[in-house]
Design an enzyme around this catalytic site. Sequence first.
Site, short mmCIF file in Angstrom:
data_model
loop_
_atom_site.label_atom_id
_atom_site.label_comp_id
_atom_site.label_asym_id
_atom_site.label_seq_id
_atom_site.Cartn_x
_atom_site.Cartn_y
_atom_site.Cartn_z
N GLY A 99 0.75 -1.22 -0.08
CA GLY A 99 -0.13 0.34 -0.05
C GLY A 99 0.85 0.86 -0.34
N ARG B 246 17.24 0.17 -5.08
CA ARG B 246 15.57 0.66 -4.79
C ARG B 246 15.11 0.54 -3.02
NH1 ARG B 246 15.33 -3.70 -7.43
NH2 ARG B 246 15.01 -5.64 -6.35
N ASN B 247 15.89 -0.64 -2.73
CA ASN B 247 15.87 -1.14 -1.33
C ASN B 247 16.71 -0.50 -0.45
OD1 ASN B 247 13.64 -2.40 -1.84
ND2 ASN B 247 14.10 -3.69 -2.76
N ASP C 207 16.20 -9.43 -0.63
CA ASP C 207 15.40 -8.24 -1.62
C ASP C 207 17.08 -7.16 -1.88
OD1 ASP C 207 14.28 -7.66 -4.30
OD2 ASP C 207 12.82 -6.49 -2.90
#
Length: 455
Positions: free
Chosen positions: A211, A321-322, A317
Amino acid sequence: MSNNSNRVPWSRGTEVVGKFQFKGRTGEDLPFEKGEVLCIESVTRDPNWYRASNSVGQKGMIPYNYVEESKRAVKLHAMPWFHGKFSRQQAEELLDPYDEGLFLVRESVNYQGDYSLSVCYGGKVEHYRVRYTDDNKLTVDDDVYFENLTKLVEHYEKDADGLCTRLAKPLKKKGGNYDFSVDPESFEKEGWSIQRRELCLGKSIGKGEFGDVLQAEYRGKKVAVKSLLKDTHAAQTFLAEASIMTNLNHKNLVKLIGVSVGKPIYIVTEFCGKGSLVEYLRTRGRTVIGQKDLVGFGRDVAAGMEYLESKNLVHRDLAARNVLIHEDGTAKVSDFGLAREANFNLEGGKFPIKWTAPEAIKHGRFSTQSDVWSYGILLWELFSFGRTPYPRVHIDSVMDKIESGYRMECPDGCPSKVYEVMRDCWDINPSQRPTFHKIYTTLEQVHRSFLPVGN
């Protein structure tokens, strides 16, 4: 002292821990050391002072701003009896020879997102649908409701309560690669619960897996709030990420502030105002970001990953981006939704191919060494200013090229020492890859080699 009239007061029995040493000012005060655990006895008329006791029963007054609520790790509960997704016929084959009370739980084939409980009774197997209700609870018969599968199984292990028989013996999944459940109440028990009224939600600053991610204010500080929207079946996965974060405390990992269990569920973390590393690189470029900055980011990530390694955790992961950039320029690893204990196999699942180690893609074998491979890709992203790895290579061809010996070339302007680290991370043999401690040490040396501006 600051005005704390808007905060929720601690109740009797709340454990707090000293942030600083307090020597006491009067005979009514209770002196304590930094890190010492105290127990709140009562509130006072002054919201800045509490009456508390220490471990040996001494009591006295303590100042609010010298302590903070004690928080403990929220445990994940292994589900050895959960076997993933397969049919009732396969369940019956696994449970043969049908010992009374032998059981397993599986994902339902006929009802997407629900589960099935298969249990042996009277020489055959009975199957029960375990479904989600509108308020995110699990039930077999609409009489008893449970927060998660673990609580459901524990209930029926004690008493059949409408089932054909009591759950007597779990059929454990082979290989020990178990799924996990989280008890939402644990966040309150261990001191991580945040009252909804203390959160002042602001604008959306991004999209997460489940979300929106919102900027917010909590007790006068900027925070980030991850929200779980309508997919109630993802609640356990969402809370699993928060439970892992309760066990982490390092300056190069995004810090968990707390969890608000309601509708929707909120995970509250520290605010990193400069956004994700990949967007930071793409929007600023070489004119703003120097080589020393890039090496510093790489060193920060290595430090955070070295800490994860010490906790026996695998991220799974790791990518630019993380990683988030704090206002002070520190890089912090985030998104622990896939993090798990080290050295395990994962059956099925979708992986970010261009970042994932060959042994993880081919065999589902994740370890700290597979994180090291991903870290090498992240380093390449860093010095390529956010370019997508393996440019001009189709995603379907990446694994074939890697196995044939192909490795990405050194990005323009990347120090040779840093490129050596990348190549070492991409060793096809996991045991030959460097540790995060070695990577951190190397990059710290490279970072120190840059002369200060003006010299």
